[in-house]
Design an enzyme around this catalytic site. Sequence first.
Site, PDB file in Angstrom:
ATOM      1  N   CYS A  77       0.801  -1.227   0.000  1.00  0.00           N
ATOM      2  CA  CYS A  77       0.000   0.000   0.000  1.00  0.00           C
ATOM      3  C   CYS A  77       0.832   1.274   0.000  1.00  0.00           C
ATOM      4  O   CYS A  77       0.464   2.275  -0.617  1.00  0.00           O
ATOM      5  CB  CYS A  77      -0.933   0.012   1.202  1.00  0.00           C
ATOM      6  N   ASP A 104      -4.301  -2.569   7.103  1.00  0.00           N
ATOM      7  CA  ASP A 104      -5.474  -3.328   7.523  1.00  0.00           C
ATOM      8  C   ASP A 104      -5.515  -4.728   6.933  1.00  0.00           C
ATOM      9  O   ASP A 104      -5.934  -5.679   7.598  1.00  0.00           O
ATOM     10  CB  ASP A 104      -6.752  -2.576   7.130  1.00  0.00           C
ATOM     11  N   CYS A 135      -5.331  -1.548  -1.814  1.00  0.00           N
ATOM     12  CA  CYS A 135      -6.331  -2.543  -2.224  1.00  0.00           C
ATOM     13  C   CYS A 135      -7.238  -2.033  -3.346  1.00  0.00           C
ATOM     14  O   CYS A 135      -7.701  -0.900  -3.325  1.00  0.00           O
ATOM     15  CB  CYS A 135      -7.157  -2.975  -1.029  1.00  0.00           C
ATOM     16  N   GLU A 158     -12.158  -3.756  12.278  1.00  0.00           N
ATOM     17  CA  GLU A 158     -12.997  -4.092  11.126  1.00  0.00           C
ATOM     18  C   GLU A 158     -13.297  -5.583  11.137  1.00  0.00           C
ATOM     19  O   GLU A 158     -12.476  -6.392  11.566  1.00  0.00           O
ATOM     20  CB  GLU A 158     -12.282  -3.718   9.824  1.00  0.00           C
ATOM     21  N   CYS A 184      -2.293   3.472   2.476  1.00  0.00           N
ATOM     22  CA  CYS A 184      -3.434   2.666   2.916  1.00  0.00           C
ATOM     23  C   CYS A 184      -4.343   3.453   3.849  1.00  0.00           C
ATOM     24  O   CYS A 184      -4.083   4.585   4.218  1.00  0.00           O
ATOM     25  CB  CYS A 184      -2.984   1.351   3.512  1.00  0.00           C
ATOM     26  N   ASP A 185      -5.377   2.773   4.288  1.00  0.00           N
ATOM     27  CA  ASP A 185      -6.625   3.364   4.737  1.00  0.00           C
ATOM     28  C   ASP A 185      -6.526   4.575   5.664  1.00  0.00           C
ATOM     29  O   ASP A 185      -7.069   5.631   5.369  1.00  0.00           O
ATOM     30  CB  ASP A 185      -7.467   2.296   5.429  1.00  0.00           C
ATOM     31  N   LYS A 186      -5.895   4.429   6.823  1.00  0.00           N
ATOM     32  CA  LYS A 186      -5.981   5.485   7.833  1.00  0.00           C
ATOM     33  C   LYS A 186      -5.036   6.640   7.554  1.00  0.00           C
ATOM     34  O   LYS A 186      -5.197   7.730   8.110  1.00  0.00           O
ATOM     35  CB  LYS A 186      -5.705   4.909   9.233  1.00  0.00           C
ATOM     36  N   SER A 226     -14.637  -3.346   6.821  1.00  0.00           N
ATOM     37  CA  SER A 226     -13.706  -3.006   5.754  1.00  0.00           C
ATOM     38  C   SER A 226     -14.479  -2.477   4.563  1.00  0.00           C
ATOM     39  O   SER A 226     -15.648  -2.827   4.342  1.00  0.00           O
ATOM     40  CB  SER A 226     -12.919  -4.246   5.337  1.00  0.00           C
TER      41      SER A 226
END
Length: 552
Positions: free
Chosen positions: A46, A78, A191, A440, A119-121, A466
């Site tokens: 990521c 994640d 992702c 998640e 990635c996500d956060k 997620s």
Amino acid sequence: MLSDAIKKGPARAPARAMLRATGLDDAAIARPLIAVVHTFSDVSPCNLTLRDLAQHARAGIKAGGGTPIEFNTIAVTDGIAMGSSGMRASLVSREVITDSIELAVRGHCLDAAVILVGCDKTIPAAAMALARLGIPGVILYGGTIMPGCHKNRQVTVQDVFEAVGAHSAGRIDDAELAALERVACPGAGACGGQYTANTMAMVLSFLGLSPLQLNDIPALHADKNAAAHRCGELLMAMLSRGQSAREMITPASLRNAARAVAATAGSTNAVLHLLAIAHEAGVPFELDEFDAASRNTPVIADLKPGGRYTAAEMFAKGGTALVARELRIAGLIDDVPTVTGRSFFAELDAVAPAAPQDVVVPVAKPIKPDGGYSILYGNLAPEGCVVKLAGHGRRQFTGTARVFDSEDAAFAAVQAGAIKAGDVVVIRFEGPAGGPGMREMLAVTAALVGQGLGNDIALITDGRFSGATYGFMVGHIAPEAARGGPLARLQDGDTVTIDVDARQLNVAADLAQRTPAAAPQHRERGALAKYARMVGSASAGAVTSFPLNAPA
């Protein structure tokens, strides 16, 4: 300039001496000092390209007359942490990343910042930090991963999570699971569906914090380096205009972003993150805004997890501009400022028309008549919760509660084949404070889908989902069980009803007559313990900071 505080006058000779030791000369010190912050890590694909992208952002800053000062901060991935105790660190990392960016920039009195995220956060954290700092800032997403290929079918990590459930149900063997595992993630990038990373990257474009179309470029695409260079140049122009990134975060831009998430059936985590970004900017924005956005905005993008296409495929067909154009035509978004100095609609007008495609359809002929999520209330969620509507057509579900006091217990039951059609799986004590960390539930939800139960059960939780989750899933239930929420009084065998049209989540029981279940005891120290004590409700973004204008 803010940086004058560390570099001008006789008293700052010691600071200048240290800057010289890094290779800066008189001219470099005299120029604006610009933070280049990235979340590089080689633990996952990521964030893998961000250190290299930073060099191109640095070059753009230099071309625009600034001196880049590079920092690195953390990332929690994640896809690796999912289903383990490590997932407790994920949402907590959003706060730590925000704090660390703020402290590094503020501590060195830097004038502006380019933030490179993966990635996500890391993505909402960058926006939260810029909202706090009130300085010029541009955010660039490192980009999506390309899809893998398995048996002539494009796949993502979502398929691997679902294959775990199929494997436990005996539907695939060890060799098939291993073969999929080896091809699902073919290289660098976050992702590949409209999961949390790609959803939030799109959100940044609609907020005006990222230049339109640049976040869409995949991680390994040849144009990504030029995008980073351009962000460096754009930031220097933004600095010369005296424009703060906080100015981009308005009720109008937040509504635009909420509608874009609804239109693409994006990750429900966007609800949590947009509330947090609004909080940091001091902009009033409530949970009910998301319900209004979803009611008025149909799903027009055919993206995974509920649809057919990956983010890379949408980029190839025209990217975020495809979604923005259709929402603009329908009058569902407003014009707002952006970091380029031009308005969002002006940026959209500058994007070449797309060739015929079927990834994004007109609002008048939607894939689904309303958005990919909805906000529910009721006797199980007095402060609200979020229901995910992607990947199924159900509007109501009534079933029998199967109550678990942790994700781990629920996953064990799923793997043991103990969940049956008609069950409402309840996972409690996984909220922001109770987890702690609001894990998640992808391991559970994907395993249920893999076992063929995705359309026959529902799942409710005070934890999160997620972006790769689909099915009839309700999360962010507030107040959470650990803070006295009604979930703590729910029992096996209760009849639970989820009614999307009525916007209700209810149980047919008098909960007031019951004693709440005792929360599991976590012997946490350090960051997780601090977070559990400080974090607010998911209905307000699960933040740990004070409001922008809070009294001292």
